[in-house]
Every structure is written in C-alpha cells, then in structure tokens.
Design a protein around this motif. Structure first.
Motif, PDB file in Angstrom:
ATOM      1  N   ILE B  44      -1.917  -5.109  -2.780  1.00 22.13           N
ATOM      2  CA  ILE B  44      -1.692  -4.048  -1.802  1.00 22.13           C
ATOM      3  C   ILE B  44      -2.228  -4.504  -0.442  1.00 22.13           C
ATOM      4  O   ILE B  44      -3.180  -5.271  -0.358  1.00 22.13           O
ATOM      5  N   ALA B  45      -1.556  -4.041   0.611  1.00 24.63           N
ATOM      6  CA  ALA B  45      -1.959  -4.408   1.966  1.00 24.63           C
ATOM      7  C   ALA B  45      -2.168  -3.148   2.794  1.00 24.63           C
ATOM      8  O   ALA B  45      -1.430  -2.166   2.644  1.00 24.63           O
ATOM      9  N   GLN B  46      -3.179  -3.233   3.632  1.00 21.01           N
ATOM     10  CA  GLN B  46      -3.490  -2.143   4.553  1.00 21.01           C
ATOM     11  C   GLN B  46      -2.272  -1.801   5.404  1.00 21.01           C
ATOM     12  O   GLN B  46      -1.564  -2.686   5.875  1.00 21.01           O
ATOM     13  N   VAL B  48       0.483  -0.830   4.576  1.00 20.67           N
ATOM     14  CA  VAL B  48       1.741  -0.909   3.832  1.00 20.67           C
ATOM     15  C   VAL B  48       1.638  -0.047   2.574  1.00 20.67           C
ATOM     16  O   VAL B  48       2.457   0.828   2.344  1.00 20.67           O
ATOM     17  N   HIS B  49       0.587  -0.287   1.794  1.00 19.21           N
ATOM     18  CA  HIS B  49       0.442   0.403   0.514  1.00 19.21           C
ATOM     19  C   HIS B  49      -0.654   1.457   0.529  1.00 19.21           C
ATOM     20  O   HIS B  49      -0.795   2.220  -0.397  1.00 19.21           O
ATOM     21  N   PRO B 131      -4.923  -7.533   8.589  1.00 25.62           N
ATOM     22  CA  PRO B 131      -5.083  -6.402   7.671  1.00 25.62           C
ATOM     23  C   PRO B 131      -5.583  -6.893   6.313  1.00 25.62           C
ATOM     24  O   PRO B 131      -5.238  -7.995   5.887  1.00 25.62           O
ATOM     25  N   VAL B 133      -5.854  -7.529   2.452  1.00 27.66           N
ATOM     26  CA  VAL B 133      -4.922  -7.691   1.339  1.00 27.66           C
ATOM     27  C   VAL B 133      -5.765  -7.754   0.078  1.00 27.66           C
ATOM     28  O   VAL B 133      -6.721  -8.529   0.009  1.00 27.66           O
TER      29      VAL B 133
END
Lengths: 318, 318
Positions: B44-46, B48-49, B131, B133
């Motif tokens: 997951i990425a800041q 985005v998710h 960001p 990850v």
C-alpha cells in the motif's frame, strides 16, 4: 542519511522486541524460518539502493540476487518468490511502463537462472513524482540452516567469493555513468552463491552473506555468537579486476559491501573437506580464526591493524 | 489514475504470462501455494491506498487485515508475516519516526489479534519527500484452499459479512476528516473473516474475498469458473449503520470495495449445513445462484437490473 540511519535502527529494535516468536530469526538473522522453509524479504528504493540511471534490467536482477544470497547463506533451495512492484513516473527518455518492463526482464532472468518461480505479489501505481519502491519475498527450503550465532572458538573463518568488486564498480560509475566492465557488472549483477551455500551448510557452524561490508557483517557474527573474530587482512580474496583498479586496498574491499560473498566458520578439517564439493571456479579462502572473547580484530603480516571508523554501510537493515 | 490503471494491468498481464509455475495461483487467484502453505503479499502507498491523515495505527491494522482476508478466503490458518517498512518524512505535527511507531502499534495489534507472528522483513529509509510504501507478506497453512475458479452451475452464492460500510465510511471522511463511528471504523479497521473462512473452506466450491467491490469480484469469479453469476441486489446484506446513512443504495454497496467480506459458492445443502459452525454473530447471506453461461447478471424483486458502468475499483491489483 545519518538521521534516517538511527531512525531505521530504532524502528528495527522496536520490531525485534515485539517479535518473540521462535520463527522470528529473520529479525536477528538473515532469514525467518517456518518448518524447513526459510523466508526473506528485501525492499529497495530508487536513489537509495540503486542509481536512477542504473539499467532497469540490472535493478531487477539485483533485487532477486540479493534475496537469493540470503537463501544461499542458509544452504537453501529456492522455492518461490512474491514480487512487490510499485510503478513510478516514466524515466527520462523511456515510455510509460518501459522502465518496469525492462525491470521485469531482469527479475525474470534471475529467477530463471536460479530456479526461483515467481508465484505472486502485488503491482501498484505510485503518486506522481514518487521514487519507485521494489520488494521481493523469497522462500527456500533448507534441511540445515546455519544461523549467524553458531561460530565457535577454534573455527576457521572462510569466505566464498571476492571482496570489493561491487564498490569499486560503483565508484567507477560515480565518475562516469557509462563505465562498464567486470567491476561494474559485480555491482549491477551480483551472483548469489547458492550451490556453495548448499554444499557448505552441513559443515558451517555459522554462515551469513556479506551484504554490508565484511567487517560490519563479521562484527555482527561475532556479537551474535559471543566470540571474537580475528581476520587477516592480507588473506582477503581480491579479484584481478579489483587490484588492477584499486591495488591491494584491503580496507576498501573489507568495508564496501554489496559483495554477496558468503562468510562462514567451520572446523578447519570439515571445511577443507568440503571444498572438493564446491562448484568449479568457486573461490573459497581462509581469512581468519574464531577465538574466545568478543568483537572483531584485524591484523596483517606486520601485526595488528586498528579497526577503521566505518566497518561497512548500514542502509540495508540487518 | 486511468493511465496508471491500464499500465498496472499491462504489467500484471506480463508477469502472469511468464509465471507458468503451478504454484503461481497467486497471479490469477488471491494467493500462491507451496505445499499446504498459501502466501500473499499486499503493498500500500500513501495517498493511493490510504489517506495521509488516516491514523497510522489504522494503516498498520489495515495492512495486516487485508492480507489476512486473503488467507481467510482460502480457509488458512495464519503462520507468519514479513513486513516491508519504508520510512517517510515526518508527518505534519508528528516527530520523526512517530508515524512509523504508531503504524507498528497497529501492525502488532492486528498480528496479536489474529495470531500472525511477525517473523521478518526489511526496514528502509526513503528519499526526502517520497510517500511511504508499506508491504506485508502473509503466509498461512490450509488443508483445502478453494480457488476462485471452482464455482458450479446450481451453486448458491453466499456472502459472509456486510457490504458498503467501508466506502460509506470513506465518504464520511472525505466530507469531514474528523468523522467517526461504525462506518469509519469499517474503513479503517476491517475484520478478516478467518474463522468463517476456515469453517467454510471444506464446503466452498469457490471462495475469494471482496476487496474491490462485490460486482467486480463476482465477475472475476464468474470468468475464472466459466459460469454465470446471478446476484439478487435485494438480498445484499447491509448494516444498520449503512442504511442509516445511505438508505438501501445497493449499487453503492455492491461496487464500493474495501469490504473484506467472503464471497463463496457451494451446494445449497452444504452451506446451510455449515452455518452452525460459524462464529456467533457471523452474518452469512445467500445473495444469488450460479448458472450455466458466462458473466454477471443482476436482478431485484422487480426484475433484471442493468450492470452499472463501474463494477468496483481496481487500484488494488487482482
């Protein structure tokens, strides 16, 4: 980087404190265990673990190879890998996705070369401007998986591979991004010592791969094993390509890192015995001995050598 | 995001083409297999998710929970996890490392809640401005691991859990970042249906978790199984909290995603039989039937309902 370094250390220490499960060797050792499986995960980020202008194929190869090197140090057979691919912005003159396609070519080449099936993972897109972050979980099977904590006084210290080539290659790239040759290849396409690891694991009292610099990793082995490691700098295996560029700069070779050589200790008799089972061309060198006590000591033919201030590079977490 | 979407799809298709090993179910299914082990990885990425202002504890909880949901869908017992933690810049008014410490608190809480030992991984520092990850590999053990491709004509389609709560919670947060309550909790702290998954796996012809929206995931199951899935929108399980906020907006609930409900098909007899073994409080609902044919069809009490243009959200790769 120093602030980041100590923050990493603090967070790793915290994770270790909570991870009291017996399988959690991975937090002190190079791998975690689950039955006869050994598991490792490495994450690399653009501009931290690889150069933005490194060929994407070599970044993919290296991500697989560094994980396989952890398996090699446990004498494990590769079983399966899961890839985490975070897609970044198009790079310079490459079309969207071209960097990733070429990265996958390198991942696949390494997986095929070493019999590591890529069986799953996750592919995500990053926000604009974010550096790529790439991860691989590799799982292997090992009957005996030597830890880094089993070194015994009286053991011989052995090294499989040579030292310093990758860092000498990186130095060449930093002077000239078009540099090429054996040393640059050693930096970009490390070779995991899987066959040697399998052959040596039954005899090794302790084994680990040298990823952060021989001296730093040997100090970690000494600490984990509760022994002193005494290393003869004059015995360190240096390649012809290295000495042609760097002379016999043993301290550069012993502290550079990214070597993916194997460091092991074994009784002198056992290890000499097994050298006959090593793949042809394997360079295996006795570089010192394990003694009662603690810490790391260096010497050369002239006598004791003081430890350098920096034993290795720590951006890759232990 | 559309460009990123199709690039993700292209790269996933490429990885799938090369991954022809039998263990590579993970590239078409939710997990990969190695003997009786099932393995999954989510990254997951800041921004985005998760939202940059989500509480870090909930981001950690959710990363573990979404991986456990994949294990739940295979009826697996959690065995081990490896965490990939990429350290980012200090967030707003937090000290350096505080975001990560709180994230780890959430990871540890979920691991302890569901008996998932954290046994290894990697911790790296990112370049400034990048960001975060975050990735987790979860490994479980399953005797029978139903795939998404076994649905049979005549089966009943069942859903374990409710739909739409998480997306209704996210909508509340987008209006007011201080929103709280059941729906916000459903978005931030999903509950993996591990016990239900274990109880149902021996009876399920096909099972998967609903992460991207019921309709999208049901369409994927129909395609993988070579059958038609016929879903009764009027039967969809909606929570009281959902209907209090959204009324009976079944299409919102069926396309939102982030539900981490279980979608399964089984013979009507078998599944009714097993409901007695489910943990108390489990909501298990018959929502349709499997027929000969292909694709997804919807109806309600008034007759057929046209498929909406968007069946779910695809930022999480299949």
């Amino acid at each position: 980087m120093t602030g980041g370094r100590s923050l990493e250390a603090r967070l790793i220490a915290r994770i270790r404190r909570k991870a009291d499960h017996p399988a959690a060797r991975g937090l002190r050792d190079d791998v975690a265990r689950l039955g006869d499986l050994v598991m490792t995960h490495d994450t690399i980020a653009q501009s931290v673990h690889y150069r933005a202008d490194d060929p994407p194929e070599s970044v993919g190869w290296k991500l697989v190879a560094v994980n396989l090197s952890d398996l090699a140090a446990k004498g494990a057979d590769p079983q399966a890998a899961l890839l985490s691919l975070a897609i970044g912005d198009p790079t310079k003159d490459l079309a969207a996705g071209e960097w990733e396609e070429r990265f996958l070519t390198g991942v696949e080449a390494a997986c095929e070369s070493y019999g590591l099936p890529l069986v799953g993972g996750d592919t995500i897109a990053l926000p604009k401007g974010a550096p790529r972050v790439l991860g691989l979980t590799a799982i292997g099977r090992a009957e005996t998986a030597p830890s880094r904590s089993g070194a015994q006084a009286g053991d011989t210290i052995w090294l499989v591979g040579t030292l310093g080539d990758a860092m000498a290659g990186l130095a060449l790239l930093e002077e000239d991004e078009d540099a090429a040759g054996t040393l640059v290849e050693a930096y970009r396409r490390p070779v995991p010592q899987l066959a040697a690891g399998r052959a040596l694991a039954p005899y090794a009292h302790a084994m680990m791969d040298v990823s952060d610099g021989l001296l730093l990793d040997a100090q970690r082995m000494a600490e984990a094993s509760g022994v002193a490691m005494v290393i003869d700098l004059g015995a360190l295996p240096l390649s012809d390509a290295f000495t042609a560029t760097r002379g016999d700069d043993q301290l550069f070779a012993a502290t550079g890192g990214d070597d993916y050589a194997l460091l092991l200790t074994a009784s002198p008799f056992d290890a000499r015995n097994v050298t006959t089972c090593l793949p042809s061309g394997t360079i295996m060198t006795a570089i010192g001995r394990v003694e009662e006590g603690a810490g790391l000591r260096l010497h050369d033919s002239n006598g004791p050598v003081e430890l350098p201030e920096r034993l290795g590079h720590e951006h890759r977490s232990p």
